[in-house]
Design an enzyme around this catalytic site. Structure first.
Site, PDB file in Angstrom:
ATOM      1  N   ASP A  97       6.206 -11.638   4.119  1.00 60.71           N
ATOM      2  CA  ASP A  97       4.940 -11.395   4.840  1.00 60.71           C
ATOM      3  C   ASP A  97       4.053 -12.704   4.512  1.00 60.71           C
ATOM      4  OD1 ASP A  97       6.493  -9.123   5.539  1.00 60.71           O
ATOM      5  OD2 ASP A  97       4.860  -7.893   5.239  1.00 60.71           O
ATOM      6  N   ASP A 110       6.759  -1.060   2.530  1.00 66.93           N
ATOM      7  CA  ASP A 110       8.171  -1.389   3.391  1.00 66.93           C
ATOM      8  C   ASP A 110       9.030  -2.549   2.897  1.00 66.93           C
ATOM      9  OD1 ASP A 110       5.839  -3.214   3.822  1.00 66.93           O
ATOM     10  OD2 ASP A 110       7.004  -3.739   5.911  1.00 66.93           O
ATOM     11  N   HIS A 111       8.724  -3.089   1.498  1.00 62.92           N
ATOM     12  CA  HIS A 111       9.594  -4.028   1.259  1.00 62.92           C
ATOM     13  C   HIS A 111      10.228  -3.562  -0.356  1.00 62.92           C
ATOM     14  CE1 HIS A 111       8.805  -7.423   3.911  1.00 62.92           C
ATOM     15  NE2 HIS A 111       7.804  -6.724   4.166  1.00 62.92           N
TER      16      HIS A 111
END
Length: 316
Positions: free
Chosen positions: A211, A67-68
């Protein structure tokens, strides 16, 4: 210097929010922008924004979760088709080069510009005359890094009104004064550079954390930052879940901002369980109870990075 959000969701995209990507617009400072993370669909988000990929100068990846970075190969390829010819540098943890080499090679993607990929394990990752970028290891399921972007102080401007009172017009003597040299006018008046130059402009500091759950690595990156961007995947009633999944709550982000002496906090990387901006209000309220200068990130919205002024710690 402005922050522009292209994606604010954690894990997977939703109909309301895309996965993580943040632009640092440096149009006045460098006539470019930098990007932090590039989740799937980021290039579609760029098309809906005022950003132009040809102006993208640097791209920093916090960690190698999909997701990054799943949007990175497509964005690099599209940049060439959209007129991007200037060099581009990608920074990221060990493994980012292999990921891009394989992705671009297997897809036979054509990159018509100089692409440099720099792997790092923290520390100073970039520096020039105007900016430096430092990275620090955080605490996540895989190696995840936060970035501290420091704008260097710039010389103060000449006091134009004072110089006008001396009868001095813009020209070569202005240049000498800007270089810190004292001058003598045609009338024999000595003008000291120190008397006609305003105080230097303090550089701004932006901290963008990848994160992480609360850890010692966040504080050095966020210390005295003008703007801290911190994940707030969950509200604090789910603190146990946040810890289990190596994430943070909004309250924990605010506690870090307060401890670091930050000026402003932006929360992002929200769980998809919060499906709208309205459902994020409890996260905002719990953070503001600890650190009042907190805002919620919102996609396609611009957030200026304010400059603190001498004697005014809260900024402009």
């Amino acid at each position: 210097m402005e922050i522009y959000f292209l994606g604010t969701n954690a894990g997977v995209p939703t109909l309301q929010r895309n996965v993580t990507s943040i632009a640092l617009r440096l149009l006045e400072e460098r006539r470019t922008f930098w990007m932090f993370d590039c989740g799937e669909g980021t290039q579609h988000q760029v098309l809906r924004s005022p950003l132009r990929l040809g102006k993208l100068e640097k791209l920093f990846i916090t960690h190698l979760h999909g997701d990054h970075l799943f949007g990175l190969p497509g964005l690099l390829s599209s940049r060439g088709y959209q007129g991007g010819t200037s060099p581009l540098t990608v920074y990221g943890p060990p493994g980012i080069k292999a990921y891009l080499d394989i992705s671009l090679s297997a897809s036979q993607s054509r990159i018509p510009y100089k692409l440099e990929i720099i792997e790092h394990s923290g520390g100073l990752v970039f520096e020039d005359d105007t900016f430096k970028v430092e990275a620090g290891l955080l605490e996540h399921r895989i190696d995840s890094y936060g970035y501290r972007v420091t704008e260097k102080d710039s010389p103060g401007n000449l006091d134009a009104e004072l110089l006008k009172s001396y009868g001095l017009k813009p020209g070569p003597l202005y240049g000498k004064l800007k270089r810190g040299e004292d001058i003598t006018t045609e009338d024999g008046i000595v003008i000291r550079a120190a008397d006609v130059i305003h105080a230097p402009k303090r550089g701004r500091i932006v901290t963008i954390l990848g994160d992480t759950r609360p850890c010692q690595g966040t504080l050095p990156l966020a210390q005295d930052a003008d703007l801290i961007i911190h994940e707030a995947t969950f509200a604090h009633d789910l603190a146990d879940m946040a810890y289990q999944y190596h994430h943070s709550t909004a309250r924990q982000a605010a506690e870090l901002a307060r401890e670091a002496g930050g000026r402003e906090l932006l929360l992002t990387h929200f769980s998809s369980r919060y499906s709208s901006q309205e459902e994020l209000i409890p996260l905002l309220e719990e953070a503001q109870a600890i650190f009042p200068a907190t805002l919620l990130a919102e996609e396609f919205c611009t957030f200026p990075v304010h400059r603190r002024t001498p004697g005014n710690a809260s900024g402009e």
